[in-house]
Enzyme design. Structure first.
Site, PDB file in Angstrom:
ATOM      1  N   GLY A 209       0.803  -1.184   0.006  1.00 26.99           N
ATOM      2  CA  GLY A 209      -0.068  -0.032   0.048  1.00 26.99           C
ATOM      3  C   GLY A 209       0.854   1.133   0.127  1.00 26.99           C
ATOM      4  N   ASN A 210       0.400   2.149   0.027  1.00 23.35           N
ATOM      5  CA  ASN A 210       1.175   3.648   0.396  1.00 23.35           C
ATOM      6  C   ASN A 210       0.310   4.536   1.569  1.00 23.35           C
ATOM      7  OD1 ASN A 210      -1.023   5.461  -1.005  1.00 23.35           O
ATOM      8  ND2 ASN A 210      -0.573   4.208  -2.608  1.00 23.35           N
ATOM      9  N   ARG A 211       1.076   5.676   1.443  1.00 22.21           N
ATOM     10  CA  ARG A 211       0.585   6.451   2.872  1.00 22.21           C
ATOM     11  C   ARG A 211      -0.569   7.504   2.584  1.00 22.21           C
ATOM     12  NH1 ARG A 211       4.349   5.426   6.662  1.00 22.21           N
ATOM     13  NH2 ARG A 211       6.585   5.120   5.991  1.00 22.21           N
ATOM     14  N   ALA A 277      -3.823   7.640  -5.102  1.00 21.42           N
ATOM     15  CA  ALA A 277      -2.392   7.077  -5.172  1.00 21.42           C
ATOM     16  C   ALA A 277      -2.480   5.616  -5.329  1.00 21.42           C
ATOM     17  CB  ALA A 277      -1.649   7.524  -4.096  1.00 21.42           C
TER      18      ALA A 277
END
Ligand code: C5P
Length: 409
Positions: A209-211, A277
């Protein structure tokens, strides 16, 4: 401000509070502002103010029950007729009914049938107002997209002093006036927004995943909705929610799921804002069971996810506007321009991670915008904006969108 109410069709719903006597001047003020008013009242409200007073002021019959000797009163038709419904005063009892969908009177039946923006001005005693059940019902109504007109502080009919007074009629009229003067610019438009991160599963418990928090996309969704657009928000895993019940939120996990949902919504969309994102790669295979730590190293083969923005860009019609985002750590303007072209965006919003306060997780953002029709030959005119809250940034972006939509005509 109140000129924004000129020609507006307003349902004034009155419930049984002593503040009902103020509904007469509220009705007059709406009519003075150029609105057409139809009044519905609960039986209890009729004990505080006579329907005859309201029918005389509004010049329309007042409806007090779903059926009468003359026949069935069409609450559906009335609900569809209106541009706005205002519940003033709204008692604790009626608030509870509306929050829970109990339609045992004309006011509640019209409320459930109304497709227009709904405003409510509660009126009750201070302790009733502060009771957790009342506060929960207020939150519930707001979560459905209804607009609270805050109660005032002062002397109450009980003799107590505190919060709970219905807002003054002048304040209610200017609240609605302000709403209509700022919300109509995108009415009739369908805006698709992708937001948040995506989670790409590795095994049943792990993911890539990402932030991304989804805050920018949520602010854009709320701003577009505030201006009257129908908004579909395709949201990756995010803790965010909205009090604007008009926003259709489709929650997804993976890039593929986001793509499927976006593709469907894009068919009827006038605008796509690709603020998500999205993970660029996902594990080629997802392990059926939790992966054990048997070896010192572990390699996962990654495969590309669909580029949602690029795919929508390929099928974009002339009438549609696509907006993209670029979050760069180096060569921002050059990379942004390449993405603008590759993904067929009308404009791209660049936020640089080098600016303190900009980007993931923050409540602020610093952006610059590059338009497709501002090419290298024209000196690549980047529009620079100050560091602002994401809510204020969303306003700038939607303003820019409106300029592009105007040019498309
Ligand atoms: O290529 P890059 O990921 O930097 O492009 C960013 C833009 O493309 C953003 O608008 C993002 O939402 C969109 N995008 C997408 N699908 C992907 C990757 C990026 O829609 N798989």
């Amino acid at each position: 401000m109140s000129s924004a109410l000129n020609g507006k069709k307003i349902i004034l719903s009155i419930t049984g509070s002593i503040a009902a006597y103020k509904a007469a001047s509220l009705c007059r003020l709406f009519i003075k502002a150029g609105a057409e008013v139809k009044v519905v009242m609960t039986k209890a409200a009729c004990g505080f103010i006579s329907p005859l007073t309201l029918s005389t002021l509004s010049q329309h019959p007042v409806q007090t029950s779903v059926s009468s000797e003359e026949g069935w009163n069409n609450h559906v038709e009335l609900g569809l007729w209106a541009d706005a419904m205002i519940l003033a005063p709204l008692t604790a009892t009626s608030l509870g009914k509306l929050a829970n969908g109990i339609a045992d009177n004309m006011v509640a039946a019209v409320y459930l049938s109304a497709r227009c923006p709904v405003f409510f001005a509660p009126a009750m005693d201070v302790d009733m107002w502060h009771h957790p059940s009342t506060q929960q019902n207020v939150k519930k109504l707001q979560s459905y997209g209804n607009h609270l007109i805050p109660v005032g502080h002062g002397e109450l009919a009980s003799g107590l002093v505190g919060e709970g007074r219905m807002a003054e009629p002048e304040a209610i009229v200017s609240f609605l006036g302000e709403f209509f003067s700022t919300t109509q610019s995108l009415s009739g438009r369908h805006v698709l927004i992708t937001a948040g991160p995506t989670y790409e599963p590795i095994d049943p418990v792990r993911f890539i995943g990402n932030r991304s928090s989804g805050k920018m996309g949520m602010a854009l969704a709320e701003e577009a909705s505030r201006r009257g657009a129908k908004v579909t928000l395709v949201l990756g895993p995010s803790a965010l929610s909205t009090t604007d019940g008009r926003i259709e939120i489709q929650r997804v996990e993976t890039a593929q799921e986001m793509f499927e949902a976006a593709k469907v919504a894009y068919k009827s969309a006038d605008v796509a804002i690709l603020a998500a994102a999205v993970a660029d790669y996902r594990p080629g295979t997802v392990a059926e069971h939790k992966i054990k730590k048997h070896s010192d190293t572990y390699a996962i083969e990654l495969v590309k996810t669909p580029d949602i923005a690029a795919e929508l860009g390929k099928v974009k019609k002339n009438s549609q506007v696509n907006i993209g985002f670029a979050l760069e750590t180096q060569d921002g303007p050059t990379n942004a321009e390449a993405k603008l072209k590759k993904k067929n965006f009308d404009f791209i919003v660049l936020n640089s991670l080098q600016d303190p306060g900009a980007g993931f997780q923050h409540d602020t953002n610093k952006i610059s915008i590059l338009h497709a029709n501002s090419t290298a030959e024209q000196g690549n005119k980047m529009k620079e904006f100050e560091l602002k809250s994401k809510v204020a940034v969303a306003k700038d972006i939607v303003d820019e969108l409106e300029l592009v939509l105007k040019d498309k005509k």
